[in-house]
Design an enzyme around this catalytic site. Structure first.
Site, PDB file in Angstrom:
ATOM      1  N   MET A  30      -5.401 109.519   0.381  1.00 54.36           N
ATOM      2  CA  MET A  30      -6.719 109.222  -0.196  1.00 54.36           C
ATOM      3  C   MET A  30      -6.969 107.709  -0.139  1.00 54.36           C
ATOM      4  SD  MET A  30      -7.414 112.020  -3.140  1.00 54.36           S
ATOM      5  CE  MET A  30      -6.531 111.223  -4.444  1.00 54.36           C
ATOM      6  N   HIS A  34      -0.331 101.886   0.177  1.00 58.99           N
ATOM      7  CA  HIS A  34       0.761 101.037  -0.303  1.00 58.99           C
ATOM      8  C   HIS A  34       2.034 101.440   0.448  1.00 58.99           C
ATOM      9  CE1 HIS A  34       1.865 104.594  -2.573  1.00 58.99           C
ATOM     10  NE2 HIS A  34       0.682 104.603  -3.163  1.00 58.99           N
ATOM     11  N   GLY A  36       4.437 103.221  -0.311  1.00 54.85           N
ATOM     12  CA  GLY A  36       4.763 104.655  -0.405  1.00 54.85           C
ATOM     13  C   GLY A  36       4.141 105.394   0.778  1.00 54.85           C
ATOM     14  N   HIS A  37       2.861 105.100   1.062  1.00 55.38           N
ATOM     15  CA  HIS A  37       2.204 105.739   2.218  1.00 55.38           C
ATOM     16  C   HIS A  37       2.890 105.330   3.521  1.00 55.38           C
ATOM     17  CE1 HIS A  37      -1.278 105.596  -0.716  1.00 55.38           C
ATOM     18  NE2 HIS A  37      -1.235 106.877  -0.403  1.00 55.38           N
ATOM     19  N   GLN A 153       2.600 119.299  -5.517  1.00 58.14           N
ATOM     20  CA  GLN A 153       1.702 119.346  -4.354  1.00 58.14           C
ATOM     21  C   GLN A 153       2.497 119.672  -3.084  1.00 58.14           C
ATOM     22  OE1 GLN A 153      -1.584 116.460  -3.458  1.00 58.14           O
ATOM     23  NE2 GLN A 153      -0.045 115.487  -2.198  1.00 58.14           N
ATOM     24  N   VAL A 176       9.065 106.440  -3.200  1.00 52.98           N
ATOM     25  CA  VAL A 176       9.313 105.007  -2.998  1.00 52.98           C
ATOM     26  C   VAL A 176       8.999 104.304  -4.314  1.00 52.98           C
ATOM     27  CG1 VAL A 176       8.702 102.954  -1.680  1.00 52.98           C
ATOM     28  CG2 VAL A 176       8.715 105.187  -0.571  1.00 52.98           C
ATOM     29  N   MET A 184       5.731 104.154  -6.734  1.00 56.68           N
ATOM     30  CA  MET A 184       4.490 103.603  -6.161  1.00 56.68           C
ATOM     31  C   MET A 184       3.375 104.633  -6.228  1.00 56.68           C
ATOM     32  SD  MET A 184       5.501 101.219  -3.003  1.00 56.68           S
ATOM     33  CE  MET A 184       6.704  99.916  -3.242  1.00 56.68           C
ATOM     34  N   ARG A 187      -2.707 104.539  -8.316  1.00 59.95           N
ATOM     35  CA  ARG A 187      -3.215 104.407  -9.690  1.00 59.95           C
ATOM     36  C   ARG A 187      -2.494 103.304 -10.472  1.00 59.95           C
ATOM     37  NH1 ARG A 187      -4.112 110.346  -9.173  1.00 59.95           N
ATOM     38  NH2 ARG A 187      -6.343 110.662  -9.427  1.00 59.95           N
TER      39      ARG A 187
END
Ligand code: PAF
Length: 287
Positions: A30, A34, A36-37, A153, A176, A184, A187
């Protein structure tokens, strides 16, 4: 790096890529990217030759009182980051492109949608499953990756892919964390410096669970009580839930079975920010 905004263009590119025997990898996001992505990007880089990342803040997965409008967005930064990390393509559709007039279909992964996040965010997973299925049909990935941070999810999407015979490998990549332990999340940007410090109790509480389990404790009630005690230590965190469930079926665990991996899942509000985090106990038994 190509930026594609139309579903038809995306499908044409996907068809041509598949026709030339190249493997498509998809990192659904979304946005407000960061590290994590970026770890998701790395997790599938080697298993595909067209690395696609989608950015779409999906209104269908936000409840009426949730932060859809306020959800952090920075498309220019996201595109620069995706390009710098070697993504080949970003799929960036508008809301009208994904939900044209008359849209009325949804996917329910029934039982897995109900506990944990489902108790506090009714309808959330209908939105997630529906958009992920749409992304799979549009980007046509051979492999797609989701983060363990959103444990429920990931489990639910893996179930949906099996149930609907979706021809895509689902990879689940580890959480992460910031150097101080905070998981991470886009939000985290909502947290004030004080709240950010208080939020560290969440990862500490999960370490408490890991330490008890490593020390031989097999009583789920005792482990949840230790997690709760750590979360309540500052008195400034509002715990929504602490649950210990089977890491595949998401049903509550009372006494541990050595053949069963257990998900310890926490959701808590720090100020007005809702954070989730988790750990897996007895990971070697993961399905
Ligand atoms: O995890 C997320 O960012 C979202 O839930 C996802 C999978 C991109 C679907 O909107």
């Amino acid at each position: 790096m190509q930026v594609v905004t139309s579903t038809q263009d995306m499908q044409r590119i996907a068809d041509a890529t598949r026709a030339s025997d190249r493997r498509i990898g998809l990192v659904p996001t979304m946005g407000f990217l960061h590290e994590g992505h970026m770890s998701l990007v790395e997790a599938i880089r080697e298993s595909c030759s067209l690395l696609a990342l989608s950015i779409f803040v999906n209104p269908m997965q936000f409840g009426p009182s949730e932060d859809f409008t306020a959800y952090p967005r920075d498309i220019d930064r996201d595109l620069a980051m995706a390009e710098a990390r070697g993504c080949d393509l970003v799929f960036l559709p508008s809301t009208d492109e994904m939900y044209p007039d008359g849209f009325q279909t949804s996917i329910d992964v029934r039982t897995l949608s109900l506990p944990l996040e489902g108790e506090f965010r009714p309808g959330h997973f209908r939105g997630v499953a529906t958009i992920v299925a749409k992304l799979f049909n549009i980007v046509k990935p051979h492999v797609a990756v989701f983060g363990q941070k959103d444990a429920q999810q990931s489990i639910l999407i893996r179930r949906m892919a099996r149930d609907l015979n979706l021809d895509v490998d689902i990879v689940i990549a580890p959480i992460v964390r910031e150097p101080d332990g905070l998981a991470m999340s886009s939000r985290n940007t909502y947290l004030s410096p004080d709240e950010r410090a208080e939020a560290l109790a969440i990862s500490r509480s999960l370490h408490a669970a890991e330490a008890l389990h490593a020390g031989g404790c097999r009583d789920a009630l005792e482990i949840s009580a230790a997690v709760m005690a750590e979360l309540n230590r500052t008195g400034r965190i509002k715990v929504e839930y602490v649950r210990i469930v089977d890491a595949d079926a998401l049903v509550p665990i009372q006494a541990f079975d050595p053949r069963q991996a257990a998900l310890v899942a926490v959701a808590a509000r720090v100020g007005t920010t809702r954070l989730i985090d988790n750990t897996i106990l007895n990971r070697t038994a993961m399905p």
